[in-house]
Design a protein around this motif. Sequence first.
Motif, short mmCIF file in Angstrom:
data_model
loop_
_atom_site.label_atom_id
_atom_site.label_comp_id
_atom_site.label_asym_id
_atom_site.label_seq_id
_atom_site.Cartn_x
_atom_site.Cartn_y
_atom_site.Cartn_z
N ILE A 113 0.86 -1.19 0.00
CA ILE A 113 0.00 0.00 0.00
C ILE A 113 0.89 1.23 0.00
O ILE A 113 1.82 1.33 0.82
CB ILE A 113 -0.90 0.01 1.25
N ALA A 114 0.62 2.15 -0.91
CA ALA A 114 1.37 3.42 -0.92
C ALA A 114 0.94 4.22 0.31
O ALA A 114 -0.25 4.40 0.55
CB ALA A 114 1.07 4.19 -2.19
N SER A 115 1.91 4.64 1.13
CA SER A 115 1.57 5.37 2.35
C SER A 115 2.46 6.62 2.45
O SER A 115 3.39 6.81 1.67
CB SER A 115 1.74 4.46 3.57
N THR A 116 2.15 7.45 3.44
CA THR A 116 2.89 8.71 3.60
C THR A 116 3.26 8.88 5.06
O THR A 116 2.40 8.73 5.94
CB THR A 116 2.00 9.90 3.15
N GLY A 117 4.52 9.18 5.34
CA GLY A 117 4.96 9.38 6.72
C GLY A 117 4.34 10.64 7.31
O GLY A 117 4.28 11.67 6.64
N GLY A 118 3.88 10.53 8.56
CA GLY A 118 3.24 11.67 9.22
C GLY A 118 4.18 12.84 9.42
O GLY A 118 3.79 14.00 9.31
N LEU A 119 5.47 12.55 9.73
CA LEU A 119 6.41 13.65 9.99
C LEU A 119 7.00 14.19 8.70
O LEU A 119 6.92 15.38 8.42
CB LEU A 119 7.53 13.17 10.91
N LEU A 120 7.59 13.29 7.91
CA LEU A 120 8.29 13.76 6.70
C LEU A 120 7.31 14.12 5.58
O LEU A 120 7.66 14.85 4.67
CB LEU A 120 9.25 12.67 6.20
N ARG A 121 6.12 13.55 5.65
CA ARG A 121 5.11 13.74 4.59
C ARG A 121 5.64 13.32 3.23
O ARG A 121 5.38 13.95 2.21
CB ARG A 121 4.62 15.19 4.56
N GLU A 122 6.47 12.27 3.27
CA GLU A 122 7.00 11.72 2.03
C GLU A 122 6.44 10.32 1.83
O GLU A 122 6.11 9.64 2.80
CB GLU A 122 8.53 11.62 2.11
N GLY A 123 6.41 9.89 0.59
CA GLY A 123 5.89 8.57 0.29
C GLY A 123 6.75 7.48 0.91
O GLY A 123 7.97 7.53 0.84
N ASN A 124 6.09 6.52 1.58
CA ASN A 124 6.76 5.28 1.96
C ASN A 124 5.83 4.15 1.53
O ASN A 124 4.82 4.39 0.87
CB ASN A 124 7.16 5.26 3.44
N VAL A 125 6.19 2.91 1.87
CA VAL A 125 5.40 1.78 1.41
C VAL A 125 5.04 0.92 2.60
O VAL A 125 5.90 0.63 3.44
CB VAL A 125 6.20 0.92 0.41
N SER A 126 3.78 0.51 2.70
CA SER A 126 3.37 -0.39 3.78
C SER A 126 3.08 -1.77 3.17
O SER A 126 2.27 -1.90 2.26
CB SER A 126 2.12 0.14 4.49
N PHE A 127 3.79 -2.78 3.70
CA PHE A 127 3.58 -4.16 3.26
C PHE A 127 2.59 -4.81 4.22
O PHE A 127 2.74 -4.71 5.43
CB PHE A 127 4.89 -4.96 3.33
N LEU A 128 1.57 -5.47 3.69
CA LEU A 128 0.66 -6.29 4.49
C LEU A 128 0.98 -7.74 4.15
O LEU A 128 0.82 -8.16 3.00
CB LEU A 128 -0.80 -6.02 4.12
#
Length: 109
Positions: free
Chosen positions: A30-45
């Motif tokens: 899932i494409a996600s976004t870090g709360g602090l950096l507000r940059e794209g990260n990735v969440s693996f389920l």
Amino acid sequence: MKLIIAVVQHKDQRKVTDALLERGYQFTNIASTGGLLREGNVSFLVGVEPDQVDDVVQVIGANSKTREQLVNVFPPTIEPIGTCIPNPVKVQVGGATIFVLNVERFEKL
Ligand code: 2BA
């Protein structure tokens, strides 16, 4: 069954994906976004049996790198408006942030 949620940096997505596939795990990105950096990260389920959790955590950890990143921190109140100078602060990001949850019910219909 357990559900592993792993937040990794975008730069590590390919390596983590390849390593999980190589070992035959099924997962969703899932494409996600870090709360602090507000940059794209990735969440693996990753849905796995309890005895596979440690292996998945190890594989994700081994393929995620810790990096330093600069964040612009703004002073809380600036008067007059227009003279605000951001203050860059270094933060360490990653390797991976991992949550392991119990799955009450799992079905593929
Ligand atoms: P971000 O929220 O963009 O955070 C990037 C990095 O900034 C964090 O790296 C941490 O070093 C720092 N940071 C963030 N919030 C902080 C706070 N309240 N106090 C002190 N330092 C803080 P990581 O810890 O490696 O986290 C990487 C990413 O994993 C985060 O990106 C966020 O998307 C996710 N994450 C981390 N902890 C989480 C949590 N408890 N719940 C949900 N997501 C989390």
